[in-house]
Design an enzyme around this catalytic site. Structure first.
Site, PDB file in Angstrom:
ATOM      1  N   LYS A 123       1.404  -1.369  -0.177  1.00  0.00           N
ATOM      2  CA  LYS A 123      -0.322  -0.199  -0.021  1.00  0.00           C
ATOM      3  C   LYS A 123       0.837   0.918   0.132  1.00  0.00           C
ATOM      4  CE  LYS A 123      -3.746  -2.460   2.102  1.00  0.00           C
ATOM      5  NZ  LYS A 123      -4.409  -2.730   3.791  1.00  0.00           N
ATOM      6  N   GLN A 170      -4.065  -1.326   9.295  1.00  0.00           N
ATOM      7  CA  GLN A 170      -4.413  -2.466   8.805  1.00  0.00           C
ATOM      8  C   GLN A 170      -4.686  -4.018  10.101  1.00  0.00           C
ATOM      9  OE1 GLN A 170      -3.384  -3.568   6.078  1.00  0.00           O
ATOM     10  NE2 GLN A 170      -3.050  -5.527   6.084  1.00  0.00           N
ATOM     11  N   ASP A 189     -10.944   3.076   4.659  1.00  0.00           N
ATOM     12  CA  ASP A 189     -11.113   1.407   4.314  1.00  0.00           C
ATOM     13  C   ASP A 189     -12.070   0.965   4.164  1.00  0.00           C
ATOM     14  OD1 ASP A 189      -9.183  -0.527   3.935  1.00  0.00           O
ATOM     15  OD2 ASP A 189      -8.724  -0.256   6.361  1.00  0.00           O
TER      16      ASP A 189
HETATM   17  N1  GUN Z   1      -6.271  -6.299   6.455  1.00  0.00           N
HETATM   18  C1  GUN Z   1      -6.592  -7.776   5.325  1.00  0.00           C
HETATM   19  N2  GUN Z   1      -7.057  -6.681   3.909  1.00  0.00           N
HETATM   20  C2  GUN Z   1      -6.915  -5.733   4.817  1.00  0.00           C
HETATM   21  C3  GUN Z   1      -7.958  -4.277   4.430  1.00  0.00           C
HETATM   22  O1  GUN Z   1      -8.396  -4.151   3.607  1.00  0.00           O
HETATM   23  N3  GUN Z   1      -7.932  -3.215   5.686  1.00  0.00           N
HETATM   24  C4  GUN Z   1      -7.263  -3.219   6.823  1.00  0.00           C
HETATM   25  N4  GUN Z   1      -7.427  -2.467   7.162  1.00  0.00           N
HETATM   26  N5  GUN Z   1      -6.940  -4.657   7.096  1.00  0.00           N
HETATM   27  C5  GUN Z   1      -6.867  -5.409   6.457  1.00  0.00           C
END
Ligand code: GUN
Length: 283
Positions: free
Chosen positions: A53, A97, A120
């Site tokens: 990311k 996350q 998100d």
């Molecule tokens: N953990 C696995 N996928 C995601 C996601 O799309 N967002 C977040 N915040 N954590 C994750």
């Protein structure tokens, strides 16, 4: 028939290039978009996701503000951190996350994120807005999946879409987005009695199950669009999706691969949400 393979890597690259143009415009107005990424503990897979990311942010001209906290961080400390990021005007998006360590209530933490910074799309208010047809910032995996269908020219309105999986971050929002685009939608899950009978009716099949290659060719309507959201390790240690790709591609009309499908698009959609959030601060 061999399916059209929807290349998530190429499409994400294109989406990120589009986002770069938006980000550059914001930077010219002295408002460079910024994403805060909060990683608690040392989960290896999370560290890999976070790095991808952050790399995408760099490519798209989005600033990142890293917060790495030890696994011993308390829930109160993490909430304080979220509060500080909520107040920080340089931060337009906050991504905590998942998974969080077991002693922290993830629901409490996620609900604390300001609505305007919920890139998100996991807060109840964002999900509620989606339910009511007025999306705030949409959850990224389903919105990435939708963009893959749309940009590939898959007809949606009036078609039967079947979603396997009912999580709040993929299955349910994916179903709502398909409904918003006038598909007829069926949601299946682990307690569905005859899954194959359902999937065989699907013009569009979204697979968000989390079980290696569970969706087999006999479950597919010929010519269907198959979106594979799964990221699993097969018995031989390889990364694979929920769909038996090699067999299903011979029957489907479109298919997304794993890796190189929905994953890169999810990352691109996070960036798009950060930029949308930043643009809204200008009005
Ligand atoms: N953990 C696995 N996928 C995601 C996601 O799309 N967002 C977040 N915040 N954590 C994750």
């Amino acid at each position: 028939m061999s399916a059209i393979i929807i290349d998530g890597v190429a499409m994400a690259k294109q989406v990120l290039a589009e986002q770069k143009a938006r980000a550059d415009k914001l930077a010219q107005q002295a408002r460079p978009p910024g994403l805060a990424v909060v990683l608690v503990g040392d989960d290896q897979a999370s560290a890999v996701y976070v790095r991808s990311k952050e790399r995408a942010c760099r490519d798209a001209g989005v600033r990142t503000f890293d917060t790495r906290l030890p696994a011993t961080t308390t829930e109160a400390e993490l909430l304080q951190k979220v509060d500080a990021l909520n107040r920080d005007p340089q931060v337009h998006g906050i991504l905590v996350q998942l998974p969080l360590p077991a002693h922290i209530n993830a629901v409490t933490v996620l609900q604390r994120i300001a609505l305007a910074k919920d890139v998100d799309g996991f807060t109840w208010r964002s999900l509620g807005a989606l339910l009511d047809g007025h999306p705030n910032l949409a959850p990224c995996t389903p919105s990435g999946s939708m963009l893959m269908l749309e940009r590939s020219g898959v007809p949606i309105a009036g078609r039967h879409a079947v979603v396997i999986g009912r999580s709040s971050i993929v299955g349910k929002p994916a179903a709502l987005m398909l409904l918003e685009r006038n598909a007829t939608v069926t949601i299946c899950h682990s307690r569905t009695t005859d899954l194959a009978a359902m999937t065989r009716q699907a013009d569009i099949l979204i697979c968000a199950i989390g079980r290696s290659r569970m969706v087999t060719a006999d479950m597919i309507k010929p010519g269907a669009a198959v979106v594979d959201v799964g990221i699993n390790r097969s018995a031989d240690g390889k990364l694979c999706g929920d769909v038996d790709f090699d067999a299903v591609r011979e029957r489907a009309g479109w298919i997304t691969p794993v890796p190189g499908g929905v994953g890169p698009m999810t990352v691109a959609m996070v960036i798009a949400n950060v930029i949308t959030a930043a643009e809204r601060t200008i009005g």
